[in-house]
Design a protein around this motif. Structure first.
Motif, PDB file in Angstrom:
ATOM      1  N   PHE A   1       0.834  -1.205   0.000  1.00 52.23           N
ATOM      2  CA  PHE A   1       0.000   0.000   0.000  1.00 52.23           C
ATOM      3  C   PHE A   1       0.868   1.254   0.000  1.00 52.23           C
ATOM      4  O   PHE A   1       0.564   2.243  -0.675  1.00 52.23           O
ATOM      5  N   ASP A   2       1.970   1.211   0.761  1.00 47.93           N
ATOM      6  CA  ASP A   2       2.835   2.384   0.852  1.00 47.93           C
ATOM      7  C   ASP A   2       3.436   2.762  -0.502  1.00 47.93           C
ATOM      8  O   ASP A   2       3.772   3.929  -0.735  1.00 47.93           O
ATOM      9  N   THR A   3       3.601   1.788  -1.393  1.00 47.34           N
ATOM     10  CA  THR A   3       4.179   2.082  -2.703  1.00 47.34           C
ATOM     11  C   THR A   3       3.180   2.756  -3.643  1.00 47.34           C
ATOM     12  O   THR A   3       3.570   3.248  -4.709  1.00 47.34           O
ATOM     13  N   LEU A   4       1.911   2.766  -3.269  1.00 43.67           N
ATOM     14  CA  LEU A   4       0.875   3.272  -4.169  1.00 43.67           C
ATOM     15  C   LEU A   4       0.637   4.770  -4.036  1.00 43.67           C
ATOM     16  O   LEU A   4      -0.138   5.338  -4.810  1.00 43.67           O
ATOM     17  N   ASP A   5       1.263   5.410  -3.046  1.00 46.02           N
ATOM     18  CA  ASP A   5       1.119   6.852  -2.862  1.00 46.02           C
ATOM     19  C   ASP A   5      -0.354   7.243  -2.792  1.00 46.02           C
ATOM     20  O   ASP A   5      -0.831   8.125  -3.522  1.00 46.02           O
ATOM     21  N   LEU A   6      -1.069   6.576  -1.882  1.00 41.74           N
ATOM     22  CA  LEU A   6      -2.495   6.823  -1.742  1.00 41.74           C
ATOM     23  C   LEU A   6      -2.753   8.065  -0.904  1.00 41.74           C
ATOM     24  O   LEU A   6      -1.907   8.518  -0.129  1.00 41.74           O
ATOM     25  N   GLY A   7      -3.916   8.610  -1.054  1.00 44.22           N
ATOM     26  CA  GLY A   7      -4.331   9.762  -0.258  1.00 44.22           C
ATOM     27  C   GLY A   7      -5.810  10.000  -0.462  1.00 44.22           C
ATOM     28  O   GLY A   7      -6.427   9.479  -1.395  1.00 44.22           O
ATOM     29  N   TYR A   8      -6.393  10.779   0.431  1.00 41.77           N
ATOM     30  CA  TYR A   8      -7.803  11.114   0.268  1.00 41.77           C
ATOM     31  C   TYR A   8      -7.937  12.163  -0.817  1.00 41.77           C
ATOM     32  O   TYR A   8      -7.220  13.185  -0.802  1.00 41.77           O
ATOM     33  N   PRO A   9      -8.802  11.969  -1.795  1.00 43.38           N
ATOM     34  CA  PRO A   9      -8.926  12.942  -2.889  1.00 43.38           C
ATOM     35  C   PRO A   9      -9.473  14.280  -2.409  1.00 43.38           C
ATOM     36  O   PRO A   9     -10.287  14.337  -1.479  1.00 43.38           O
ATOM     37  N   ALA A  10      -9.019  15.329  -3.048  1.00 41.43           N
ATOM     38  CA  ALA A  10      -9.504  16.668  -2.706  1.00 41.43           C
ATOM     39  C   ALA A  10     -10.963  16.813  -3.139  1.00 41.43           C
ATOM     40  O   ALA A  10     -11.420  16.192  -4.111  1.00 41.43           O
ATOM     41  N   ALA A  11     -11.696  17.624  -2.413  1.00 45.15           N
ATOM     42  CA  ALA A  11     -13.104  17.862  -2.744  1.00 45.15           C
ATOM     43  C   ALA A  11     -13.209  18.557  -4.097  1.00 45.15           C
ATOM     44  O   ALA A  11     -12.394  19.440  -4.430  1.00 45.15           O
ATOM     45  N   ASP A  12     -14.212  18.160  -4.878  1.00 46.93           N
ATOM     46  CA  ASP A  12     -14.441  18.812  -6.166  1.00 46.93           C
ATOM     47  C   ASP A  12     -15.573  19.825  -6.063  1.00 46.93           C
ATOM     48  O   ASP A  12     -16.254  20.129  -7.034  1.00 46.93           O
ATOM     49  N   PHE A  13     -15.786  20.331  -4.858  1.00 47.58           N
ATOM     50  CA  PHE A  13     -16.802  21.353  -4.623  1.00 47.58           C
ATOM     51  C   PHE A  13     -16.220  22.367  -3.633  1.00 47.58           C
ATOM     52  O   PHE A  13     -15.157  22.144  -3.036  1.00 47.58           O
ATOM     53  N   ASP A  14     -16.915  23.479  -3.457  1.00 49.04           N
ATOM     54  CA  ASP A  14     -16.475  24.543  -2.546  1.00 49.04           C
ATOM     55  C   ASP A  14     -16.884  24.157  -1.131  1.00 49.04           C
ATOM     56  O   ASP A  14     -18.060  24.290  -0.759  1.00 49.04           O
ATOM     57  N   VAL A  15     -15.922  23.685  -0.343  1.00 48.00           N
ATOM     58  CA  VAL A  15     -16.229  23.196   0.996  1.00 48.00           C
ATOM     59  C   VAL A  15     -16.797  24.304   1.873  1.00 48.00           C
ATOM     60  O   VAL A  15     -17.782  24.110   2.597  1.00 48.00           O
ATOM     61  N   ALA A  16     -16.193  25.495   1.825  1.00 51.21           N
ATOM     62  CA  ALA A  16     -16.652  26.599   2.667  1.00 51.21           C
ATOM     63  C   ALA A  16     -18.093  26.996   2.324  1.00 51.21           C
ATOM     64  O   ALA A  16     -18.919  27.263   3.209  1.00 51.21           O
ATOM     65  N   ARG A  17     -18.388  27.010   1.025  1.00 49.62           N
ATOM     66  CA  ARG A  17     -19.742  27.370   0.605  1.00 49.62           C
ATOM     67  C   ARG A  17     -20.748  26.348   1.102  1.00 49.62           C
ATOM     68  O   ARG A  17     -21.831  26.718   1.601  1.00 49.62           O
ATOM     69  N   GLU A  18     -20.419  25.063   0.975  1.00 46.69           N
ATOM     70  CA  GLU A  18     -21.348  24.025   1.418  1.00 46.69           C
ATOM     71  C   GLU A  18     -21.533  24.064   2.930  1.00 46.69           C
ATOM     72  O   GLU A  18     -22.623  23.810   3.440  1.00 46.69           O
ATOM     73  N   ARG A  19     -20.479  24.420   3.643  1.00 43.09           N
ATOM     74  CA  ARG A  19     -20.598  24.545   5.098  1.00 43.09           C
ATOM     75  C   ARG A  19     -21.540  25.689   5.473  1.00 43.09           C
ATOM     76  O   ARG A  19     -22.383  25.542   6.364  1.00 43.09           O
ATOM     77  N   ARG A  20     -21.403  26.820   4.757  1.00 42.45           N
ATOM     78  CA  ARG A  20     -22.293  27.953   5.031  1.00 42.45           C
ATOM     79  C   ARG A  20     -23.738  27.588   4.728  1.00 42.45           C
ATOM     80  O   ARG A  20     -24.658  27.942   5.477  1.00 42.45           O
ATOM     81  N   ARG A  21     -23.963  26.879   3.637  1.00 39.97           N
ATOM     82  CA  ARG A  21     -25.333  26.479   3.268  1.00 39.97           C
ATOM     83  C   ARG A  21     -25.940  25.575   4.315  1.00 39.97           C
ATOM     84  O   ARG A  21     -27.117  25.700   4.673  1.00 39.97           O
TER      85      ARG A  21
END
Length: 313
Positions: free
Chosen positions: A276-296
């Motif tokens: 797994f360590d060789t795969l350079d995994l990570g959580y993908p970045a959001a494809d939406f405006d996080v701050a805007r969705e939080r305000r909504r």
């Protein structure tokens, strides 16, 4: 070795497990002690309880595997890469080698929804109407999943060879077919971890006797196991050639000494973790405006007479 902090994963001694357990041609299984423990770094204060320590470590590594598995799944779900990655653990062993136990122990901390576990027995009539890789292709893990095969396409150069189920020219041609198949898989985003669980003739005898002695384990026993045991040397030769002919840089073979079940689980868990360590995994970045969705969310939180808690308040 000084005692590690509680809850800390301790890595192998002498190199990575991928380095310590990888075999290269020509493979001599007789030179690998099934009771050996490559890489096992038991702390000085736990030497008398190494089995307990190793099992505690497997649980800790399992938690890390669960996190890595989640990232693998998330990256595939969001389409963050093409082709989406998959991981496939192939387990091969003589009868009583511990394939079921390994899957149970190592996969225990992973999310079942992201696992694809398959076992291969004698081919059905339908499967026999196709080439030997047909049923394997049908069971490959989907993108983002961790697949685990209990036996695999290698049965077709093992039992098919020892049992003379097909002509020699047929099973010999399969080595090249397997290499081409596995090359195709790796090019399509599949990371292969091929593991032979290596047990001794004596240990197999003990485990078979245990199945005959304990009524709760009779269901695990098959009279054909004794017949296969009578061809032990033939199977060892078949395994050695399969490992030698089909161990490539893209899809190497690892031999895990498996007489000690607790070491077997520890070694395979670390093999998976390192892969797994060789795969350079990570959580993908959001494809939406996080701050805007939080305000909504916060703005409309009381719409049904309720409130939205922030930081637990």
């Amino acid at each position: 070795m000084s005692a590690p902090q509680q809850g800390q994963i301790v890595g192998p001694d002498g190199g990575s497990m991928r380095e310590l357990l990888r075999v290269t041609a020509p493979v001599d299984l007789g030179a690998i002690d099934p009771r050996s423990m490559p890489g096992l770094p038991v702390p000085a204060d736990r030497a008398e309880h190494r089995k307990t320590w190793a099992r505690e470590q497997v649980e800790l590594v399992g938690e890390e595997l669960g996190r890595q598995q989640e990232m693998l799944f998330a990256m595939a779900k969001t389409g963050s890469e093409r082709p989406a990655r998959r991981v496939l653990l192939v387990l091969q062993a003589m009868d009583c080698g511990g394939k079921d136990g390994t899957i149970k122990r190592v996969a225990g901390a992973m999310n079942p929804l992201g696992l694809h576990i398959r076992s291969f027995g004698p081919p059905t009539r339908q499967e026999l109407r196709h080439d030997f890789l047909w049923r394997i292709r049908r069971e490959l893990p989907p993108p983002g999943y961790v697949g685990m095969f209990n036996r695999s396409h290698y049965e077709d150069v093992l039992i098919a060879r020892v049992g003379s189920l097909v002509p020699e020219a047929t099973w010999r041609a399969r080595y090249d077919e397997i290499n081409a198949f596995e090359r195709e898989l790796t090019e399509d985003g599949v990371t292969l971890i091929k593991v032979m669980l290596h047990i001794s003739y004596a240990e197999q005898g003990k485990r078979l006797l245990d199945r005959l002695t304990d009524p709760r384990k009779h269901w695990k026993y098959n009279p054909s196991d004794i017949d296969s045991r009578g061809h032990w040397d033939d199977y060892q030769a078949a395994y050695a050639e399969a490992l030698s002919r089909c161990g490539t840089d893209a899809a190497p073979w690892f031999v895990v000494p498996a007489d000690r079940k607790w070491y077997r689980d520890w070694a395979v868990a670390h093999l998976l973790r390192e892969t797994f360590d060789t795969l350079d995994l990570g959580y993908p970045a959001a494809d939406f405006d996080v701050a805007r969705e939080r305000r909504r969310l916060l703005a409309g939180g009381a719409g049904a007479g309720g409130t939205v808690e922030v930081n637990g308040r």
